[in-house]
Write an enzyme that holds these catalytic residues in place. Structure first.
Site, PDB file in Angstrom:
ATOM      1  CG  HIS A   1      -1.369  14.897  13.425  1.00  0.00           C
ATOM      2  ND1 HIS A   1      -0.890  13.685  13.838  1.00  0.00           N
ATOM      3  CD2 HIS A   1      -1.774  14.722  12.142  1.00  0.00           C
ATOM      4  CE1 HIS A   1      -0.998  12.805  12.845  1.00  0.00           C
ATOM      5  NE2 HIS A   1      -1.536  13.411  11.813  1.00  0.00           N
TER       6      HIS A   1
ATOM      7  NE  ARG B   1      -8.108  -8.670   2.322  1.00  0.00           N
ATOM      8  CZ  ARG B   1      -8.790  -7.653   2.822  1.00  0.00           C
ATOM      9  NH1 ARG B   1      -8.961  -6.562   2.106  1.00  0.00           N
ATOM     10  NH2 ARG B   1      -9.326  -7.730   4.018  1.00  0.00           N
TER      11      ARG B   1
ATOM     12  N   GLY C   1       0.812  -1.225   0.000  1.00  0.00           N
ATOM     13  CA  GLY C   1       0.000   0.000   0.000  1.00  0.00           C
ATOM     14  C   GLY C   1       0.840   1.268   0.000  1.00  0.00           C
ATOM     15  CG  ASP C   2       0.012   6.069  -0.491  1.00  0.00           C
ATOM     16  OD1 ASP C   2       0.718   6.208  -1.506  1.00  0.00           O
ATOM     17  OD2 ASP C   2      -0.292   6.999   0.280  1.00  0.00           O
ATOM     18  CG  LEU C   3       1.969   4.072   6.054  1.00  0.00           C
ATOM     19  CD1 LEU C   3       2.332   5.539   6.232  1.00  0.00           C
ATOM     20  CD2 LEU C   3       1.161   3.588   7.253  1.00  0.00           C
TER      21      LEU C   3
HETATM   22  C1  BG6 Z   1      -2.039  12.353   8.398  1.00  0.00           C
HETATM   23  C2  BG6 Z   1      -3.415  12.733   7.928  1.00  0.00           C
HETATM   24  O1  BG6 Z   1      -2.090  11.858   9.706  1.00  0.00           O
HETATM   25  O2  BG6 Z   1      -1.197  13.492   8.362  1.00  0.00           O
HETATM   26  C3  BG6 Z   1      -3.355  13.333   6.551  1.00  0.00           C
HETATM   27  O3  BG6 Z   1      -4.237  11.579   7.916  1.00  0.00           O
HETATM   28  C4  BG6 Z   1      -2.378  14.470   6.507  1.00  0.00           C
HETATM   29  O4  BG6 Z   1      -4.641  13.776   6.151  1.00  0.00           O
HETATM   30  C5  BG6 Z   1      -1.042  14.042   7.065  1.00  0.00           C
HETATM   31  O5  BG6 Z   1      -2.234  14.888   5.164  1.00  0.00           O
HETATM   32  C6  BG6 Z   1      -0.101  15.215   7.179  1.00  0.00           C
HETATM   33  O6  BG6 Z   1       1.169  14.753   7.528  1.00  0.00           O
HETATM   34  P1  BG6 Z   1       2.467  15.565   7.141  1.00  0.00           P
HETATM   35  O7  BG6 Z   1       3.568  14.823   7.818  1.00  0.00           O
HETATM   36  O8  BG6 Z   1       2.553  15.552   5.651  1.00  0.00           O
HETATM   37  O9  BG6 Z   1       2.263  16.937   7.680  1.00  0.00           O
END
Ligand code: BG6
Length: 505
Positions: free
Chosen positions: A257, A60, A29-31
């Site tokens: 955050h 999967r 995936g992306d992450l």
């Molecule tokens: C993620 C959010 O936790 O943090 C995203 O789900 C957001 O929507 C991202 O874009 C921002 O992270 P960063 O490190 O790019 O500021």
């Protein structure tokens, strides 16, 4: 992750972890591809992955080890071939599907085989869920059924689970998730990721506050007029419409955050630099935040949604978004912390998507001097001091002072005391995820989120979410143009107090 060579680091904790098998779910995936793989590679090149550690991708999608390694190699376009090949040599792939328990038996067998490959078996195991939230409970259930969460007797090898937010979507669901996790794992086996906590500049909040004598004496209601915390993003949904429609900005950014950064800025000094001491202070701080007045939420919390602007589509025009969606993409709030230190000091927080620029910063605005001999009739002509901690981009710390400008005898102006991380030499700064992966392997919870602070933050925000749902008219969804600084209602929120947001530039 050593400090740059030209800096003398006096307190440099960097420990290489013991051998470990890192098992990633959602590995294609992306992450995984954008953050986890490059971060693991950073650990590899810095000698912070034990020579016997292995990486197992799970998902999967069917893959052979070779096809998965080819995918991983694509995520490392700039890697030196020799180092990249050594890294790829650690990697294997097992197809898992939480609807097919047998695939977890295969995984268990594969992990047992890895245990036999090198001498110091049995290995520690880290399971990282880089998967959508709905997969969390099924995956943990399957891991438990396959005996994969059971630690070896006598603690010879640990089992850790790392998972990404959201940790519930309100108080009740967060409590249910927590109870579920604790039915399979102890709290100290669980690592809840908030990647903001691992950003260098966010970690620096504690250093700056508690390793310098200058700040703490003025870090309180006697000297600070107000605090602003901004997380502005220029990007929109980035293909995550399905998730974001359900979550909205308050759950996506604010409850985690922003609140974590607020807690670091405002908490009392912990007695030790230990995870438990820091978490205890963060929790106390969050519990001291005054509840929002839900009979009049609009007076202290504003929500917005971007409309088309600057050639960019509006939220409702984005693919996958309902045409009548009421999901907020911007939130601004005014908070008070009811304790001795902060009594009466407003904390203004805002975060939003598709704003004018990408900018995250924490700003402490000090009170004006009580008397100015330079302009006795109007001390307000002097700009009050501000301390700005720029989290990203252009990570820096900027203390705005009044100082003599060159020229006529009485010529005072704004001058900064400033340092920027970029000026500290050519330094390939580690990604926040490299820090987090290392800390999970080192069993260090400092930069992770503890369940009781999550519960405390949901206690604060669940009534707001309920009010938005049940009485939407009392707290309307304001629109703002994409590429702007947010809805005018957010400016009104702070302007009512005679203050203004810092520009987002
Ligand atoms: C993620 C959010 O936790 O943090 C995203 O789900 C957001 O929507 C991202 O874009 C921002 O992270 P960063 O490190 O790019 O500021």
């Amino acid at each position: 992750m050593n400090a740059p060579a030209n800096l003398s680091a006096r307190f440099c904790l960097e420990v290489a972890p013991a051998p470990c098998v890192l098992v990633f779910f959602g590995a294609t995936g992306d992450l995984a591809r954008r953050k986890l793989v490059p971060s693991l590679y950073q650990l590899e090149t810095r000698g912070l992955l034990h020579a016997c550690s292995r990486i197992v991708g799970c998902g999967r999608t069917p893959h052979t080890d070779a096809s998965f390694r080819a995918l991983i190699a694509e995520a490392l376009p700039n890697a030196a071939p020799a180092a990249r090949d050594a890294f790829l040599g650690r990697i294997s792939y097992v197809r898992t599907d939480d609807a097919e328990p047998a695939t977890f038996a295969n995984l268990a067998a594969h992990l047992d085989t890895l245990d036999l490959l090198d001498t110091p078996a049995p290995f520690n195991r880290l399971y990282f869920l880089a998967t959508p939230p709905v997969s969390c409970q099924p995956l943990v259930t399957r891991l438990a059924e396959a005996g994969l969460l059971t630690e070896t007797p006598g603690g010879a090898a640990w089992r850790h689970l790392a998972l990404e937010k959201p940790f519930g979507s309100d108080s009740a669901s967060a409590a249910a998730l927590d109870a579920f996790l604790h039915s399979h794992l102890r709290e100290d086996q669980i690592f809840r990721v908030d990647h903001y906590l691992a950003k260098d500049t966010v970690q620096n909040i504690l250093m700056l506050r508690f390793a310098n004598i200058l700040f703490e004496p003025v870090w309180n209601a006697h000297y600070i007029d107000h605090v602003q915390i901004t997380v502005a993003e220029s990007v929109g949904l980035e293909g995550r419409a399905g998730y974001f429609e359900q979550a909205g900005l308050l759950r996506d950014m604010f409850q985690n955050h922003l609140l974590e950064m607020l807690a670091l800025v405002a908490m009392e000094p912990p007695a030790t630099f230990s995870a438990d001491a820091i978490h205890a202070e963060k929790k106390k701080l969050i519990q001291a935040i005054r509840p929002f007045p839900c009979d009049a939420p609009e007076t202290c919390i504003v929500r917005g949604q971007y409309a088309a602007g600057k050639g960019l589509p509006g939220y409702l025009d984005e693919p996958g978004i309902r045409p009548d969606s009421q999901t907020e993409t911007f939130v601004a709030a005014k908070l008070f912390i009811d304790n001795w230190r902060w009594r009466g000091v407003p904390f203004y927080l805002r975060a939003g998507k598709r704003l004018a620029a990408r900018e995250s910063e924490i700003v402490l605005a000090f009170k004006p001097v009580p008397h100015s001999m330079f302009s006795p009739d109007s001390p307000s002509e002097l700009t009050p001091n501000t301390l700005a901690l720029r989290v990203q981009p252009q990570e820096n710390v900027n203390l705005l002072l009044q100082a003599k400008l060159p020229g006529p005898k009485l010529c005072i102006g704004d001058l900064p005391l400033h340092f920027a991380y970029a000026d500290l030499g050519a330094w390939d700064a580690p990604d926040a995820y490299a820090r987090l992966l290392l800390d999970v392997m080192l069993h260090d919870h400092t930069l992770f989120v503890r369940n009781d602070t999550i519960a405390a933050s949901w206690q604060l925000f669940t009534p707001v979410l309920d009010a938005w749902r049940d009485t939407p008219g009392a707290c309307p969804l304001h629109t703002y143009a994409a590429g702007s600084e947010g809805p005018s209602a957010a400016s009104d929120l702070i302007a009512r107090d005679g203050r203004a947001w810092r520009p987002v530039v």
